[in-house]
Design an enzyme around this catalytic site. Structure first.
Site, PDB file in Angstrom:
ATOM      1  CD  GLU A 179      -1.404   4.246   3.859  1.00  0.00           C
ATOM      2  OE1 GLU A 179      -2.514   4.485   4.360  1.00  0.00           O
ATOM      3  OE2 GLU A 179      -1.244   3.456   2.893  1.00  0.00           O
ATOM      4  CD  GLU A 195     -13.955   6.211 -25.368  1.00  0.00           C
ATOM      5  OE1 GLU A 195     -14.053   6.011 -26.588  1.00  0.00           O
ATOM      6  OE2 GLU A 195     -12.873   6.393 -24.793  1.00  0.00           O
ATOM      7  CB  ALA A 223     -16.057  13.916 -29.977  1.00  0.00           C
ATOM      8  CG  ASP A 225     -16.114   3.334 -34.491  1.00  0.00           C
ATOM      9  OD1 ASP A 225     -15.856   3.647 -35.663  1.00  0.00           O
ATOM     10  OD2 ASP A 225     -15.663   3.939 -33.514  1.00  0.00           O
ATOM     11  CB  THR A 267     -20.406   2.074 -30.142  1.00  0.00           C
ATOM     12  OG1 THR A 267     -21.223   3.230 -29.933  1.00  0.00           O
ATOM     13  CG2 THR A 267     -18.964   2.512 -30.314  1.00  0.00           C
ATOM     14  CG  HIS A 319      -2.039  -1.001   1.093  1.00  0.00           C
ATOM     15  ND1 HIS A 319      -3.083  -1.057   1.989  1.00  0.00           N
ATOM     16  CD2 HIS A 319      -2.274  -1.980   0.183  1.00  0.00           C
ATOM     17  CE1 HIS A 319      -3.909  -2.032   1.642  1.00  0.00           C
ATOM     18  NE2 HIS A 319      -3.441  -2.600   0.552  1.00  0.00           N
ATOM     19  N   GLY A 333     -22.734   4.452 -27.554  1.00  0.00           N
ATOM     20  CA  GLY A 333     -23.139   5.595 -28.360  1.00  0.00           C
ATOM     21  C   GLY A 333     -24.256   6.403 -27.709  1.00  0.00           C
ATOM     22  NE  ARG A 363     -10.442   4.978 -25.580  1.00  0.00           N
ATOM     23  CZ  ARG A 363     -10.445   4.601 -26.842  1.00  0.00           C
ATOM     24  NH1 ARG A 363      -9.405   3.929 -27.333  1.00  0.00           N
ATOM     25  NH2 ARG A 363     -11.473   4.877 -27.629  1.00  0.00           N
TER      26      ARG A 363
END
Length: 377
Positions: free
Chosen positions: A61, A309, A163, A213, A209, A59, A311, A197
Site C-alpha cells: 500500500e 521435490e 515428474a 542425485d 534424493t 509494504h 523422493g 522454485r
C-alpha cells in the site's frame, strides 16, 4: 460509480501483481495494491502500483501510494490482504491510506494475524473510508495461502511436485532415489519447475534424493539466480557429504539441514563450519523426522511456502500425514516398464487419488509433457 465487475477486475489485477514477490518477502505475505482514480471521462485508471518489498522495506500500500502521489486523494485502493494496523519495522498501512485521503478500499481477504485481524478495516471505516471486503476472495486466499497457514496452522503451505512416466513411475526400483526423474520431462517442463522454485520460500528433499542425485536445487532460469529458494534437506543422521553440491554452494544460497537429536555432533560441527544451518527436531518412533515437526521448524524461521521435490518416501510421508496442500504432476510420454518406482513409495498416484482427498483444478501441456494440478479439499 464502482461496479462489482470493476472491483473484481482490479482486485484480480492486484493478485497478479502480487505474484511478483512470491518467494522473496517471507515471512511477510506478498501483497499487491493498486490505486485507481477516475479520469475526466469518468473511466477508472491505475495511477499507483505496489508490491510488498523485502522485510523492513515498504509494504504494497505504501509503495502504491508513493507511486500515485496526489492522485491517490479520492481514489480507490485495491489490496489483496487487509492493510496492517500495527507499528512494526514499517508504519501501519491503514494509517497511510487515511493520510493519503483515499475514498475507498477494496480488500481481497482479511489478515489472520492477531495484531491485525480486522483492526485495519475498522480503522479505515472509522476514518470515513468506504471498505469492501471479500472481492475475489478465493484468488486472494490462494495467493496468501502460505502466510495464512503459517499464522493459523503453524506450518507453511506445501506443494508437492513430481515428474511421472506414462505408466505412472518416477524411476526404477533400485536406482538412486531422485536420479531417474530429472530425465523424464523435457526442457519446457523443466523451465516450469524452475519458475516454481522461484515462487517458493523453500525447496525440500530427503537425504535419499540428496545422496542419489547430488542436486543444486537452485533456480537456473536466465537472470533469476537470485530467486533461488532456501534449500532444505531432511537428514536424520546428518549424512549429507561435505563435498555435496548443496554444501559447497551453501554460501551462495542457504542450505538448511533438518536432523534429529541423535545426529553425530562431529558431523553437525563440520556441516555448520561449511555454512549449513543445522536444525534439530525430535525423532519419531521410527527414528525419522516427522513431516509436521519439519514444517513447524520451518515456520518458526519464517518460511511460508515449501516446494517438496522428492523422493518417493518423503512424498509418501507428507501425503500420509495430510500435509500436502497442492500436487503438481508432470507427465512424460515415455514408459518405464518393469521395476517401476511409484511416486509414493508403494503407492501410485491413482491410489492416492482414490479417496477423493484431492480435486483436479488444472490440466495442460508443457511442450510434449502434460501436467495436472490437484488441491486438497
Amino acid at each position: 460509480m464502482n461496479t462489482a465487475a470493476e472491483d473484481r477486475r482490479f482486485l484480480l489485477a492486484a493478485v497478479r501483481l502480487a505474484r511478483r514477490g512470491l518467494g522473496r518477502v517471507w515471512p511477510n505475505p506478498s501483497v499487491g495494491a493498486l490505486i485507481v482514480a477516475r479520469n475526466e471521462a469518468g473511466e477508472p485508471v491505475v495511477v499507483g502500483r505496489g508490491v510488498t518489498g523485502r522485510p523492513g522495506t515498504g509494504h504494497a500500500e505504501a509503495r502504491a501510494l508513493a507511486d500515485a502521489g496526489e492522485k491517490a486523494r479520492g481514489a480507490t485502493c485495491y489490496v489483496t490482504l487487509e492493510p496492517c494496523s500495527h507499528f512494526g519495522r514499517t508504519p501501519p498501512c491503514s494509517l497511510a491510506l487515511i493520510e493519503a485521503g483515499v475514498a475507498r478500499v477494496v480488500v481481497g481477504v482479511e489478515d489472520p494475524n492477531p495484531r491485525v485481524a480486522g483492526r485495519g478495516i475498522a480503522l479505515l471505516r472509522k476514518a470515513g473510508i468506504e471498505v469492501e471486503v471479500g472481492v475475489a476472495r478465493d484468488e486472494a486466499l490462494a495467493l496468501h495461502a502460505g502466510f495464512i497457514r503459517r499464522i493459523t496452522e503453524n506450518r507453511p503451505h506445501v506443494t508437492l511436485k513430481m515428474a511421472l512416466s506414462a505408466d505412472g513411475a518416477i524411476g526404477r526400483v533400485g536406482a538412486p532415489e531422485g536420479a531417474a526423474q530429472i530425465h523424464l520431462t523435457g526442457p519446457i517442463a523443466n523451465a516450469q519447475v524452475h519458475t516454481l522454485r522461484a515462487s517458493h520460500d523453500a525447496i525440500l528433499v530427503g537425504i535419499g534424493t540428496a545422496l542419489g542425485d547430488d542436486p543444486s536445487l537452485t533456480c537456473r532460469l536466465p537472470g533469476m539466480a537470485d530467486r533461488s529458494p532456501v534449500r532444505v534437506v531432511l537428514d536424520p543422521s546428518a549424512r549429507l557429504p561435505l563435498n555435496a553440491t548443496l554444501v559447497r554452494t551453501a554460501a551462495e544460497v542457504p542450505v538448511w539441514l533438518i536432523v534429529t537429536a541423535d545426529a553425530p555432533a562431529g558431523r553437525l560441527d563440520a556441516l555448520t563450519s561449511a555454512g549449513v544451518l543445522v536444525i534439530k527436531v525430535p525423532a519419531n518412533r521410527e527414528g525419522r523426522i516427522a513431516p509436521a515437526a519439519a514444517l513447524a521448524a520451518l515456520a518458526a524461521r519464517g518460511i511460508t511456502t515449501v516446494l517438496v521435490e522428492g523422493g518417493a518416501h518423503v512424498a509418501d510421508a507428507f501425503e500420509r500425514a495430510g500435509l500436502v496442500d497442492t500436487m503438481i504432476m508432470a507427465h512424460a510420454p515415455q514408459r518405464i516398464g518393469e521395476g517401476r518406482l511409484y511416486p509414493f513409495a508403494d503407492r501410485s498416484l491413482d491410489m492416492v487419488l482414490a479417496d477423493h482427498t484431492y480435486v483436479l483444478t488444472e490440466t495442460g501441456t508443457w511442450g510434449p509433457d502434460g501436467y495436472q494440478i490437484f488441491r486438497r479439499r
